[in-house]
Design a protein around this motif. Sequence first.
Motif, PDB file in Angstrom:
ATOM      1  N   HIS A  10      11.855 -34.906 -47.450  1.00 23.49           N
ATOM      2  CA  HIS A  10      13.305 -35.114 -47.490  1.00 23.49           C
ATOM      3  C   HIS A  10      13.602 -36.567 -47.114  1.00 23.49           C
ATOM      4  O   HIS A  10      13.097 -37.061 -46.102  1.00 23.49           O
ATOM      5  N   VAL A  11      14.416 -37.229 -47.918  1.00 24.05           N
ATOM      6  CA  VAL A  11      14.856 -38.596 -47.646  1.00 24.05           C
ATOM      7  C   VAL A  11      16.373 -38.635 -47.780  1.00 24.05           C
ATOM      8  O   VAL A  11      16.930 -38.116 -48.756  1.00 24.05           O
ATOM      9  N   SER A  12      17.022 -39.229 -46.787  1.00 26.49           N
ATOM     10  CA  SER A  12      18.480 -39.390 -46.823  1.00 26.49           C
ATOM     11  C   SER A  12      18.823 -40.865 -46.788  1.00 26.49           C
ATOM     12  O   SER A  12      18.258 -41.616 -45.994  1.00 26.49           O
ATOM     13  N   VAL A  13      19.734 -41.259 -47.658  1.00 28.06           N
ATOM     14  CA  VAL A  13      20.213 -42.644 -47.677  1.00 28.06           C
ATOM     15  C   VAL A  13      21.721 -42.618 -47.828  1.00 28.06           C
ATOM     16  O   VAL A  13      22.300 -41.651 -48.334  1.00 28.06           O
ATOM     17  N   SER A  14      22.351 -43.691 -47.416  1.00 24.93           N
ATOM     18  CA  SER A  14      23.790 -43.833 -47.614  1.00 24.93           C
ATOM     19  C   SER A  14      24.066 -44.352 -49.022  1.00 24.93           C
ATOM     20  O   SER A  14      23.235 -45.058 -49.604  1.00 24.93           O
ATOM     21  N   GLU A  15      25.211 -43.996 -49.542  1.00 21.11           N
ATOM     22  CA  GLU A  15      25.594 -44.506 -50.853  1.00 21.11           C
ATOM     23  C   GLU A  15      25.613 -46.027 -50.806  1.00 21.11           C
ATOM     24  O   GLU A  15      26.156 -46.630 -49.878  1.00 21.11           O
ATOM     25  N   GLY A  16      24.964 -46.651 -51.801  1.00 19.32           N
ATOM     26  CA  GLY A  16      24.884 -48.101 -51.845  1.00 19.32           C
ATOM     27  C   GLY A  16      23.637 -48.675 -51.197  1.00 19.32           C
ATOM     28  O   GLY A  16      23.326 -49.858 -51.382  1.00 19.32           O
ATOM     29  N   ALA A  17      22.902 -47.863 -50.465  1.00 16.19           N
ATOM     30  CA  ALA A  17      21.690 -48.336 -49.796  1.00 16.19           C
ATOM     31  C   ALA A  17      20.491 -48.259 -50.728  1.00 16.19           C
ATOM     32  O   ALA A  17      20.512 -47.586 -51.766  1.00 16.19           O
ATOM     33  N   LEU A  18      19.421 -48.928 -50.309  1.00 12.93           N
ATOM     34  CA  LEU A  18      18.169 -48.917 -51.063  1.00 12.93           C
ATOM     35  C   LEU A  18      17.537 -47.525 -51.024  1.00 12.93           C
ATOM     36  O   LEU A  18      17.472 -46.894 -49.977  1.00 12.93           O
ATOM     37  N   VAL A  19      17.030 -47.100 -52.182  1.00 12.79           N
ATOM     38  CA  VAL A  19      16.258 -45.866 -52.261  1.00 12.79           C
ATOM     39  C   VAL A  19      14.787 -46.228 -52.381  1.00 12.79           C
ATOM     40  O   VAL A  19      14.414 -47.055 -53.217  1.00 12.79           O
ATOM     41  N   LEU A  20      13.951 -45.635 -51.534  1.00 14.44           N
ATOM     42  CA  LEU A  20      12.501 -45.823 -51.604  1.00 14.44           C
ATOM     43  C   LEU A  20      11.841 -44.466 -51.437  1.00 14.44           C
ATOM     44  O   LEU A  20      11.932 -43.857 -50.379  1.00 14.44           O
ATOM     45  N   GLN A  38      14.485 -33.803 -60.891  1.00 11.64           N
ATOM     46  CA  GLN A  38      14.920 -32.435 -61.169  1.00 11.64           C
ATOM     47  C   GLN A  38      16.236 -32.172 -60.450  1.00 11.64           C
ATOM     48  O   GLN A  38      16.311 -32.249 -59.217  1.00 11.64           O
ATOM     49  N   TYR A  39      17.253 -31.855 -61.226  1.00 14.06           N
ATOM     50  CA  TYR A  39      18.538 -31.454 -60.670  1.00 14.06           C
ATOM     51  C   TYR A  39      18.537 -29.942 -60.472  1.00 14.06           C
ATOM     52  O   TYR A  39      17.749 -29.240 -61.112  1.00 14.06           O
ATOM     53  N   PRO A  40      19.389 -29.424 -59.596  1.00 18.27           N
ATOM     54  CA  PRO A  40      19.367 -27.980 -59.292  1.00 18.27           C
ATOM     55  C   PRO A  40      19.420 -27.112 -60.541  1.00 18.27           C
ATOM     56  O   PRO A  40      20.213 -27.364 -61.462  1.00 18.27           O
ATOM     57  N   HIS A  82      23.432 -43.962 -55.623  1.00 18.82           N
ATOM     58  CA  HIS A  82      24.697 -43.381 -56.076  1.00 18.82           C
ATOM     59  C   HIS A  82      24.661 -41.901 -55.758  1.00 18.82           C
ATOM     60  O   HIS A  82      23.593 -41.289 -55.703  1.00 18.82           O
ATOM     61  N   MET A  83      25.832 -41.345 -55.558  1.00 16.13           N
ATOM     62  CA  MET A  83      25.903 -39.918 -55.220  1.00 16.13           C
ATOM     63  C   MET A  83      25.182 -39.063 -56.263  1.00 16.13           C
ATOM     64  O   MET A  83      24.568 -38.051 -55.931  1.00 16.13           O
ATOM     65  N   SER A  84      25.238 -39.485 -57.510  1.00 12.82           N
ATOM     66  CA  SER A  84      24.612 -38.709 -58.581  1.00 12.82           C
ATOM     67  C   SER A  84      23.084 -38.750 -58.537  1.00 12.82           C
ATOM     68  O   SER A  84      22.428 -38.025 -59.291  1.00 12.82           O
ATOM     69  N   ASP A  85      22.519 -39.594 -57.665  1.00  9.20           N
ATOM     70  CA  ASP A  85      21.054 -39.661 -57.549  1.00  9.20           C
ATOM     71  C   ASP A  85      20.490 -38.525 -56.700  1.00  9.20           C
ATOM     72  O   ASP A  85      19.268 -38.343 -56.638  1.00  9.20           O
ATOM     73  N   LEU A 111      16.017 -35.986 -52.323  1.00 11.08           N
ATOM     74  CA  LEU A 111      16.842 -37.142 -51.959  1.00 11.08           C
ATOM     75  C   LEU A 111      18.279 -36.691 -51.728  1.00 11.08           C
ATOM     76  O   LEU A 111      18.884 -36.068 -52.602  1.00 11.08           O
ATOM     77  N   THR A 112      18.786 -37.007 -50.554  1.00 15.63           N
ATOM     78  CA  THR A 112      20.192 -36.761 -50.226  1.00 15.63           C
ATOM     79  C   THR A 112      20.898 -38.104 -50.125  1.00 15.63           C
ATOM     80  O   THR A 112      20.383 -39.035 -49.491  1.00 15.63           O
ATOM     81  N   VAL A 113      22.062 -38.207 -50.742  1.00 14.24           N
ATOM     82  CA  VAL A 113      22.851 -39.436 -50.681  1.00 14.24           C
ATOM     83  C   VAL A 113      24.118 -39.141 -49.890  1.00 14.24           C
ATOM     84  O   VAL A 113      24.920 -38.279 -50.286  1.00 14.24           O
TER      85      VAL A 113
END
Lengths: 115, 113
Positions: A10-20, A38-40, A82-85, A111-113
Amino acid sequence: AQSVTQLGSHVSVSEGALVLLRCNYSSSVPPYLFWYVQYPNQGLQLLLKYTTGATLVKGINGFEAEFKKSETSFHLTKPSAHMSDAAEYFCAVRSSSGSARQLTFGSGTQLTVLP
Amino acid sequence: EADIYQTPRYLVIGTGKKITLECSQTMGHDKMYWYQQDPGMELHLIHYSYGVNSTEKGDLSSESTVSRIRTEHFPLTLESARPSHTSQYLCASSGDRAGTEAFFGQGTRLTVV
């Protein structure tokens, strides 16, 4: 034999932040590497792949990944989340020997945004 | 957009029933696969096929069976469904070149009650 390890289920990031999202592989021969999303309640969709040539690979939705042979890594990045990620991401490896069963997936990273 | 289709998308069925999950692709791919995936978990290969009349069991033991009579069709059958079969089943296909990716259907979510 080949395998894939995704660090962090599980990885959580804020909207606008770097995703790794991290992916390490093991393979006895030069690998082909893939990232899927994979989306739900959906199947898997290809984000990008590395076969040969340039080690920095660009994919859809602003994602990219870099193949680093010395580190046996293929980490996925996106400069601005982005939230859609928000989705499940899977790294996969296929042996260059090309037999049908040699597509091995990692355990996935959710990934949670955050807004 | 990938042309690989799975039906049904969702199935709730009673214990002991026989079920067949359908998978069809229109890309002419020789290689096809079935994966089993529990919610939020990794994918496990349960069956694969190199081509017509060629099927092999995957890494995860499964009580299901498959057939490949036509290139485009790769159905999965459970003769007697049990609650332990409750899962999501994903079908995929790929071309012959080693570097080609696998294309996935949208999955069938099976619930056995």
